[in-house]
Design an enzyme around this catalytic site. Structure first.
Site, short mmCIF file in Angstrom:
data_model
loop_
_atom_site.label_atom_id
_atom_site.label_comp_id
_atom_site.label_asym_id
_atom_site.label_seq_id
_atom_site.Cartn_x
_atom_site.Cartn_y
_atom_site.Cartn_z
N HIS A 168 41.99 39.47 48.19
CA HIS A 168 41.48 39.56 46.82
C HIS A 168 41.76 38.23 46.14
CE1 HIS A 168 41.50 40.95 42.59
NE2 HIS A 168 40.80 41.99 43.01
N ASP A 245 50.21 41.74 49.68
CA ASP A 245 49.51 42.38 48.58
C ASP A 245 49.27 43.84 48.95
OD1 ASP A 245 47.62 43.46 46.93
OD2 ASP A 245 46.18 41.83 47.10
N GLN A 248 46.04 47.86 47.63
CA GLN A 248 45.19 48.92 48.20
C GLN A 248 45.94 49.76 49.23
OE1 GLN A 248 42.23 49.78 47.22
NE2 GLN A 248 41.81 48.06 45.87
N LYS A 271 46.45 51.61 40.58
CA LYS A 271 45.80 51.98 41.85
C LYS A 271 46.61 53.03 42.60
CE LYS A 271 43.70 47.44 42.28
NZ LYS A 271 42.25 47.52 42.08
N CYS A 409 35.81 40.88 43.79
CA CYS A 409 36.89 39.88 43.64
C CYS A 409 37.42 39.44 45.00
CB CYS A 409 38.03 40.41 42.78
SG CYS A 409 37.51 40.88 41.14
N1 PMP Z 1 44.69 42.97 45.47
C1 PMP Z 1 43.83 43.89 45.87
C2 PMP Z 1 43.68 44.14 47.35
C3 PMP Z 1 43.08 44.58 44.96
O1 PMP Z 1 42.19 45.49 45.37
C4 PMP Z 1 43.24 44.31 43.58
C5 PMP Z 1 42.43 45.03 42.51
N2 PMP Z 1 41.11 45.28 42.85
C6 PMP Z 1 44.17 43.35 43.20
C7 PMP Z 1 44.89 42.70 44.17
C8 PMP Z 1 44.41 42.99 41.77
O2 PMP Z 1 45.00 44.05 41.11
P1 PMP Z 1 45.23 43.99 39.54
O3 PMP Z 1 43.90 43.64 38.93
O4 PMP Z 1 45.68 45.37 39.21
O5 PMP Z 1 46.26 42.96 39.27
#
Ligand code: PMP
Length: 450
Positions: A168, A245, A248, A271, A409
């Site tokens: 991401h 990270d 997910q 999430k 993203c």
């Molecule tokens: N990493 C992953 C794999 C994500 O899916 C997301 C959110 N779509 C993020 C990071 C970023 O999360 P946040 O916007 O809650 O900081």
């Protein structure tokens, strides 16, 4: 109705109007050809009661565009159980107070809730040391914190940061920012055609200049779950640190940072059934203790004078200012809710549902799935031949089915497949066979009308 193995068949749904007409009258739609295995059980072996779980999520019982909501946008955010809504509401309605400061009853209560939230996060991630749990806004802020604090202190000219091509943007751009400042270098770990990370390339990329590996625990586009423990062990051989990270991952399967031996692990509350604006950075104690403060202000100091300022111990040293107290109340409630479920059974339910969805999606003419890594989570990104992904999402929305469309993203991950945009249906533990049936029937309908 059962399969030859004795497992339940999916609930028959009426054929979409367009198809019913084409078929010369009403009948029930059932998949005729499936390239993947037919559905197995909809009930996990130990009896995960998805209907009982669904009763806890009020939003699952509303309508959108005149149809019952089918929430398949869990990759973007998960819905909240009433226990979380009540915990947040209770905080504001009865227990509003700042934490760690006051000498009064409500300050003590709020502090207790706050620290219980920290304890719940530590338990979720498998550390006994609550000092290793730093509250942040979410995964994005967690990565920025590590990049700006650890990165600024530890990266130098020519040092290398390996970032997987599945990341991401929030696990790439913060590294680009600090790499530019420190004149370090970002090197991508490439993807294989099925969405796995190329482990041979990874081994070749690791070297004496590698300082950090930035790795997703589950891709938000491909569903890939990389072998994080193995990759971390390899990185450690070169003295590199690993940031995982987990945005997910945490809601889909149990995570243990001790087993992974991750140096840093980040996730977002929203999430994992908790509020937005609150998240967690785990860091190994010795790393966090050595990291310079990231932001200055209240809460993070020991003593302040114009001559010298000293700092509080971790985690507070990295938590300047008033935190999201209601968010932590909600996070604690969400994690306790999750801990109250049989997590293995919940994971088994999601795995079975994912296999079921893959089987049915394969029946949709012109549907191309992006990513096919073994052991993937229920993040199902796809293209529908001849229809723009945004139009697919719009048509599904008309039927009350929420999916996401766009670049998610994760532009480098899509670019690896020659794409700029795709639609994505993402599952959570409260999704059902009926949700998948609704999605697939609607996709058939879109294709028939195209
Ligand atoms: N990493 C992953 C794999 C994500 O899916 C997301 C959110 N779509 C993020 C990071 C970023 O999360 P946040 O916007 O809650 O900081």
């Amino acid at each position: 109705m059962t399969t030859p193995d004795g497992f339940p068949q999916p609930t028959p749904r009426p054929l979409p109007a367009a198809l019913a007409h084409a078929a010369g009258g009403p009948r029930y739609w059932l998949p005729q050809q499936q390239s993947a295995q037919p559905p197995t059980s909809t009930t996990a072996p130990s009896g995960f009661d998805v209907e009982a779980v669904r009763r806890d999520f009020p939003q699952l019982h509303r309508e959108v565009n005149g149809r019952p909501l089918v929430w398949l946008d869990n990759g973007a955010t998960t819905l909240k159980p009433r226990q979380v809504v009540e915990a947040v509401s209770e905080h504001y309605a009865r227990e509003t107070s700042n934490v760690h400061r006051g000498a009064h009853t409500l300050a003590k209560q709020a502090t207790q809730v706050y620290e219980e939230g920290r304890q719940a996060a530590a338990e979720l991630l498998g550390t006994r040391d609550e000092g290793e749990i730093v509250f942040v806004r979410g995964t994005t802020e967690a990565v920025n914190l590590v990049a700006q604090s650890w990165g600024r202190a530890n990266l130098g000219v020519g040092d290398e940061i390996l970032v997987s091509a599945a990341e991401h943007h929030s696990n790439l751009v913060p590294w680009q920012l600090i790499a530019a400042e420190r004149r370090a270098r970002i090197r991508p770990i490439p993807l294989l055609p099925d969405g796995r990370l190329d482990q041979d390339a990874y081994r070749d990329l690791l070297g004496s200049r590698t300082r950090l590996v930035a790795l997703t625990h589950a891709s938000n586009v491909l569903g890939t779950v990389p072998p994080v423990a193995e990759m971390t062990a390899l990185a450690h051989r070169y003295g590199a640190k690993v940031l995982v990270d987990g945005a997910q991952a945490v809601s889909h399967f149990p995570v243990d940072v001790t087993e992974l031996d991750a140096d840093f692990y980040a996730f977002s509350g929203h999430k994992i059934f908790a509020p937005t604006g609150i998240g967690v950075l785990f860091g190994k104690r010795e790393l966090l203790e050595a990291m310079p403060p990231w932001q200055g202000g209240g809460n993070m100091i020991d003593s302040v004078s114009f001559g010298e300022t000293t700092y509080a111990p971790i985690p507070h040293r990295l938590e300047a200012g008033t935190g999201h107290i209601a968010g932590v109340a909600g996070l604690g409630a969400a994690l306790r809710y999750l801990a109250g479920l049989d997590r293995e059974a919940a994971t088994a339910h999601e795995e079975q549902l994912t296999a079921y969805a893959l089987g049915l999606l394969a029946t949709v003419p012109g549907l191309q799935l992006i990513g096919d890594a073994p052991g993937r989570i229920g993040v199902l990104t796809f293209l529908l031949a001849g229809t723009d992904p945004m139009a697919v999402a719009g048509a599904l929305d008309q039927q009350g089915i929420a999916v996401r469309a766009g670049h998610h993203c994760a532009q480098p991950a899509l670019a690896a497949f020659g794409l700029q945009s795709a639609a994505r249906a993402s599952l959570a533990l409260y999704n059902t066979v009926q949700d998948v049936d609704a999605l697939v029937a609607a996709l058939h309908e879109i294709q028939a009308a195209a």
